[in-house]
Write a protein that holds these residues in place. Structure first.
Motif, PDB file in Angstrom:
ATOM      1  N   TRP A   1      -1.079 -26.460  63.658  1.00 25.49           N
ATOM      2  CA  TRP A   1      -2.105 -26.929  62.717  1.00 25.49           C
ATOM      3  C   TRP A   1      -3.423 -27.192  63.446  1.00 25.49           C
ATOM      4  N   ILE A   2      -3.335 -27.732  64.667  1.00 25.11           N
ATOM      5  CA  ILE A   2      -4.556 -27.970  65.440  1.00 25.11           C
ATOM      6  C   ILE A   2      -5.273 -26.640  65.706  1.00 25.11           C
ATOM      7  N   GLU A   3      -4.494 -25.611  66.035  1.00 21.26           N
ATOM      8  CA  GLU A   3      -5.100 -24.288  66.244  1.00 21.26           C
ATOM      9  C   GLU A   3      -5.813 -23.823  64.989  1.00 21.26           C
ATOM     10  N   GLU A   4      -5.158 -24.047  63.853  1.00 23.85           N
ATOM     11  CA  GLU A   4      -5.742 -23.606  62.592  1.00 23.85           C
ATOM     12  C   GLU A   4      -7.050 -24.349  62.303  1.00 23.85           C
ATOM     13  N   ILE A   5      -7.035 -25.645  62.587  1.00 24.08           N
ATOM     14  CA  ILE A   5      -8.244 -26.448  62.376  1.00 24.08           C
ATOM     15  C   ILE A   5      -9.367 -25.950  63.295  1.00 24.08           C
ATOM     16  N   LEU A   6      -9.026 -25.715  64.554  1.00 24.08           N
ATOM     17  CA  LEU A   6     -10.031 -25.242  65.512  1.00 24.08           C
ATOM     18  C   LEU A   6     -10.635 -23.927  65.037  1.00 24.08           C
ATOM     19  N   GLU A   7      -9.753 -23.074  64.531  1.00 19.52           N
ATOM     20  CA  GLU A   7     -10.184 -21.771  64.024  1.00 19.52           C
ATOM     21  C   GLU A   7     -11.123 -21.946  62.842  1.00 19.52           C
ATOM     22  N   ALA A   8     -10.677 -22.728  61.864  1.00 20.99           N
ATOM     23  CA  ALA A   8     -11.450 -22.878  60.631  1.00 20.99           C
ATOM     24  C   ALA A   8     -12.799 -23.529  60.892  1.00 20.99           C
ATOM     25  N   LEU A   9     -12.868 -24.403  61.881  1.00 21.58           N
ATOM     26  CA  LEU A   9     -14.116 -25.108  62.139  1.00 21.58           C
ATOM     27  C   LEU A   9     -14.907 -24.421  63.247  1.00 21.58           C
ATOM     28  N   ASP A  10     -14.448 -23.241  63.620  1.00 23.92           N
ATOM     29  CA  ASP A  10     -15.125 -22.451  64.638  1.00 23.92           C
ATOM     30  C   ASP A  10     -15.315 -23.242  65.941  1.00 23.92           C
ATOM     31  N   LEU A  11     -14.252 -23.889  66.368  1.00 27.29           N
ATOM     32  CA  LEU A  11     -14.331 -24.695  67.589  1.00 27.29           C
ATOM     33  C   LEU A  11     -13.435 -24.126  68.694  1.00 27.29           C
ATOM     34  N   LYS A  12     -12.866 -22.963  68.434  1.00 28.39           N
ATOM     35  CA  LYS A  12     -11.945 -22.361  69.404  1.00 28.39           C
ATOM     36  C   LYS A  12     -12.566 -22.280  70.795  1.00 28.39           C
ATOM     37  N   GLY A  13     -13.811 -21.802  70.825  1.00 28.83           N
ATOM     38  CA  GLY A  13     -14.482 -21.597  72.103  1.00 28.83           C
ATOM     39  C   GLY A  13     -14.763 -22.899  72.838  1.00 28.83           C
ATOM     40  N   LYS A  14     -14.704 -24.020  72.115  1.00 23.54           N
ATOM     41  CA  LYS A  14     -15.042 -25.302  72.730  1.00 23.54           C
ATOM     42  C   LYS A  14     -13.814 -26.200  72.864  1.00 23.54           C
ATOM     43  N   ALA A  15     -12.654 -25.635  72.592  1.00 22.05           N
ATOM     44  CA  ALA A  15     -11.452 -26.469  72.526  1.00 22.05           C
ATOM     45  C   ALA A  15     -11.223 -27.288  73.785  1.00 22.05           C
ATOM     46  N   ASP A  16     -11.539 -26.728  74.936  1.00 20.05           N
ATOM     47  CA  ASP A  16     -11.240 -27.456  76.164  1.00 20.05           C
ATOM     48  C   ASP A  16     -12.483 -28.007  76.842  1.00 20.05           C
ATOM     49  N   VAL A  17     -13.515 -28.187  76.037  1.00 18.38           N
ATOM     50  CA  VAL A  17     -14.761 -28.750  76.543  1.00 18.38           C
ATOM     51  C   VAL A  17     -14.783 -30.245  76.223  1.00 18.38           C
ATOM     52  N   ASN A  18     -15.315 -31.047  77.159  1.00 20.52           N
ATOM     53  CA  ASN A  18     -15.416 -32.488  76.908  1.00 20.52           C
ATOM     54  C   ASN A  18     -16.356 -32.761  75.728  1.00 20.52           C
ATOM     55  N   MET A  19     -15.975 -33.760  74.938  1.00 18.02           N
ATOM     56  CA  MET A  19     -16.737 -34.117  73.737  1.00 18.02           C
ATOM     57  C   MET A  19     -18.223 -34.357  74.037  1.00 18.02           C
ATOM     58  N   ARG A  20     -18.479 -34.920  75.220  1.00 15.74           N
ATOM     59  CA  ARG A  20     -19.874 -35.216  75.573  1.00 15.74           C
ATOM     60  C   ARG A  20     -20.750 -33.975  75.595  1.00 15.74           C
ATOM     61  N   ARG A  21     -20.100 -32.828  75.870  1.00 15.89           N
ATOM     62  CA  ARG A  21     -20.893 -31.601  76.051  1.00 15.89           C
ATOM     63  C   ARG A  21     -21.071 -30.807  74.779  1.00 15.89           C
ATOM     64  N   LEU A  22     -20.714 -31.357  73.654  1.00 14.52           N
ATOM     65  CA  LEU A  22     -20.886 -30.620  72.405  1.00 14.52           C
ATOM     66  C   LEU A  22     -22.236 -30.961  71.790  1.00 14.52           C
ATOM     67  N   SER A  23     -22.742 -30.027  70.990  1.00 15.19           N
ATOM     68  CA  SER A  23     -23.957 -30.309  70.236  1.00 15.19           C
ATOM     69  C   SER A  23     -23.590 -31.231  69.070  1.00 15.19           C
ATOM     70  N   GLY A  24     -24.622 -31.784  68.431  1.00 18.50           N
ATOM     71  CA  GLY A  24     -24.378 -32.724  67.332  1.00 18.50           C
ATOM     72  C   GLY A  24     -23.545 -32.125  66.206  1.00 18.50           C
ATOM     73  N   GLY A  25     -23.899 -30.891  65.823  1.00 20.25           N
ATOM     74  CA  GLY A  25     -23.174 -30.239  64.730  1.00 20.25           C
ATOM     75  C   GLY A  25     -21.716 -29.988  65.099  1.00 20.25           C
ATOM     76  N   MET A  26     -21.489 -29.658  66.373  1.00 19.04           N
ATOM     77  CA  MET A  26     -20.107 -29.427  66.827  1.00 19.04           C
ATOM     78  C   MET A  26     -19.323 -30.732  66.809  1.00 19.04           C
ATOM     79  N   LYS A  27     -19.972 -31.819  67.243  1.00 19.58           N
ATOM     80  CA  LYS A  27     -19.286 -33.122  67.211  1.00 19.58           C
ATOM     81  C   LYS A  27     -18.885 -33.454  65.783  1.00 19.58           C
ATOM     82  N   ARG A  28     -19.781 -33.135  64.854  1.00 24.31           N
ATOM     83  CA  ARG A  28     -19.449 -33.457  63.468  1.00 24.31           C
ATOM     84  C   ARG A  28     -18.252 -32.635  62.997  1.00 24.31           C
ATOM     85  N   ARG A  29     -18.187 -31.382  63.445  1.00 28.69           N
ATOM     86  CA  ARG A  29     -17.042 -30.557  63.053  1.00 28.69           C
ATOM     87  C   ARG A  29     -15.745 -31.120  63.640  1.00 28.69           C
TER      88      ARG A  29
END
Ligand SMILES: Nc1ncnc2c1ncn2[C@@H]1O[C@H](COP(=O)(O)OP(=O)(O)OP(=O)(O)O)[C@@H](O)[C@H]1O
Ligand SMILES: [Mg+2]
Lengths: 251, 301
Positions: free
Chosen positions: B113-141
């Motif tokens: 299910w986590i994979e599916e969520i990552l996919e749907a929210l287009d976060l696959k590419g950032k899955a293993d990136v620290n939260m601090r390094r995300l843009s604002g819109g990505m954090k919201r996703r």
């Protein structure tokens, strides 16, 4: 149960990921205390006839580190969560307030004991320690960590800013630990201050802990055990009541 | 079948300020519901009371029939909340964040299910990136993802699209719509009224802690707004008498007519032709939520 374990795991990782600040730094601080005080007082102070001052000092410093770091762990985690807002992630899930309390306090105990072991490891070099009654050592470090971990939860719930945690630490925790016989035996104090020390719960935690090493102490370890258990009970009841009422966390 | 959400007589005060002033609301299972209102209306306060983040001073709230205070564990298990504030835990990566959140809800081994969520929210590419390094819109996703880890039947989103780019907003809504089709109840707050208009089947408008309108989107549009015709007249031209009372001067030298139906366009244009006035410009507007909203908030009607 999984919720509780996840929260505990997160709390442990939280300090472990920055162990340089949360473990190494307090170990170094304790080592500095040991070097300075033992150098200054080794030849002047003898508390128990067959225990050198440095050896006397080591368990005090270990316990002081356990206590201060247990407090620091739960209080800083909560205040960080509150100030940064990340606390919602643990407030939204169906974690009961008992699980919440236990997770924060257990993590605090673990941090305290990890730091305590670190202090013990580096200070062993400087002193010959005995292990007269190791069970007391274990019991008092667990109790001490839990007492201060609970206080940390209370402080973390109450405070709105980092400064308030610092004030709690500087005006309550530091005096209580410093004036508890870490650096001296209360028998060396004037009678009035001896009496005052007996109202300091931290005195019993340190005295009982030290008993585990030397088999001698200022008061009976059973007495210290009773005081420590009573303190933990009172704090646990108070903290659970705060959590249940939602005070500040769910205002 | 208990309602997804029931709010009854809820009052919340902050000192002298009454943030919620006796709110009553019932949202059925499977609805796509919009909660609208200006800044400070009490939307977030209401959501927080529902999520157990604040305690109401009076009244009760329940999720799928479970009281949020006395039966809080069941209520919270059934509810997923995307908070308005952009908060994150700086110690973890995106995937760790989602795993911990699953664990808090008592779920182990949620990887599929986590994979599916990552996919749907287009976060696959950032899955293993620290939260601090995300843009604002990505954090919201990620916040949206965190609210969904336990597949809650009731999902409340407090301005989920603030700061999210257009493309992602579309895919986020596609995902939320899919969840709604699968039976999840969705409650949404947003300041993008077109968004609410196109997504929500029912809407509540909140103002100063009170529900001032509660109806299906279609009814709100029909009741409080209608099609309009705006015409620009040449300089010096005067409206024929039969239209004068009907037309309201609007911005840009336009005269706006509220229509009771599209057929009225013809009547107005015929009247203009009869009096020899040729419009320079013309504009037809469909009813929209913004009009309803403005009208309601200004206390009109
Ligand atoms: N913790 C608080 N302490 C004091 N007042 C508060 C607190 N939280 C909210 N308020 C007040 O309650 C009112 C409602 O706030 P709320 O956040 O619910 O508004 P909102 O409808 O979500 O607005 P927005 O669209 O800006 O998010 C506001 O007047 C706000 O100032
Ligand atoms: Mg809000």
């Amino acid at each position: 149960m999984i919720g509780f374990r996840t929260l505990l795991h997160k709390e442990l990782l939280r300090f472990w990921k920055v162990s340089f600040q949360t473990v190494a730094a307090p170990v170094l601080t304790a080592l500095l205390y040991l070097l300075v005080f033992s150098h200054a007082l080794e030849d002047h102070v003898r508390v128990y006839t067959d225990v050198s001052y440095t050896a006397f000092l080591v368990p005090g410093l270990v316990m002081m580190s356990v206590l201060q770091n247990a407090f620091a762990n739960s209080s800083s985690s909560l205040i960080q969560g509150k100030v940064g807002g990340g606390i919602v992630f643990v407030l939204l899930p169906p974690i009961s307030y008992r699980e919440f309390y236990l997770a924060y306090v257990l993590a605090a105990v673990v941090r305290g004991i990890v730091v305590g072991l670190g202090v013990l490891a580096v200070t062993l070099w400087f002193a010959d320690l005995r292990l007269a009654a190791p069970l007391w050592i274990v019991v008092f470090s667990l109790l001490g960590g839990a007492v201060l971990g609970s206080l940390g939860v209370i402080a973390g719930i109450w405070a709105d800013k980092f400064d308030q945690i610092a004030a709690f630490q500087n005006f309550i925790i530091m005096p209580l630990t410093f004036l508890s016989g870490v650096f001296y035996s209360i028998h060396s104090l004037p009678p009035f201050w001896q009496e005052v020390s007996r109202f300091n719960p931290v005195f019993y935690l340190i005295d009982g802990f030290r008993h585990g090493f030397f088999g001698v102490s200022d008061v009976s370890p059973w007495m210290s055990l009773s005081v420590a258990c009573a303190c933990l009970l009172v704090l646990a009841v108070a903290t659970l009541a705060l959590l249940r009422s939602g005070y500040k966390l769910r205002a | 079948m208990p309602p997804a959400i029931r709010v009854s007589q809820v009052v919340k005060r902050y000192g002298a300020l009454t943030a919620l002033d006796g709110v009553d609301l019932e949202i059925a299972q499977g609805e796509f519901f919009g909660l609208l209102g200006p800044n400070g209306a009490g939307k977030t306060t209401l959501i927080s009371a529902l999520a157990g983040l604040v305690r109401a001073d009076a009244g009760t709230l329940s999720v799928m029939g479970h009281d949020v205070v006395s039966d809080y564990r069941a209520a919270r298990r059934l509810l997923g909340v995307v908070p308005q504030e952009l908060v994150f835990d700086p110690f973890f990566t995106v995937r760790e964040t989602l795993r911990f959140q699953s664990g808090y809800f008592g779920i182990r081994g949620n990887e599929a299910w986590i994979e599916e969520i990552l996919e749907a929210l287009d976060l696959k590419g950032k899955a293993d990136v620290n939260m601090r390094r995300l843009s604002g819109g990505m954090k919201r996703r990620v916040l949206v993802g965190q609210a969904l880890v336990h597949r809650p039947p009731v999902i409340v989103l407090d301005e989920p699209t603030a700061g999210v780019d257009v493309e992602l907003r579309q895919s986020l809504w596609a995902f939320i719509r899919r969840l709604n089709r699968d039976g999840h109840t969705i409650v949404l707050t947003t300041h993008y009224l077109e968004e609410a208009e196109s997504l929500c089947s029912r809407i509540a408008m909140l103002k100063q802690g009170r529900v001032i309108a509660l109806d299906s989107t279609a009814n709100l549009l029909a009741r409080f707004s209608g099609p309009t015709l705006a015409v620009r007249l040449p300089e010096g031209a005067v409206l024929p008498e039969e239209l004068a009372a009907h037309g309201h001067p609007a911005e840009g030298g336009l005269v706006r007519f509220a229509l009771s139906g599209w057929g009225e366009v013809e009547t107005i244009l015929a009247a203009l032709r009869r009096s020899g006035v040729t419009p320079l410009d013309m504009e037809l507007a469909k009813p929209d939520l913004e009009q309803v909203f403005m009208g309601m908030m200004q206390g009109a009607r």
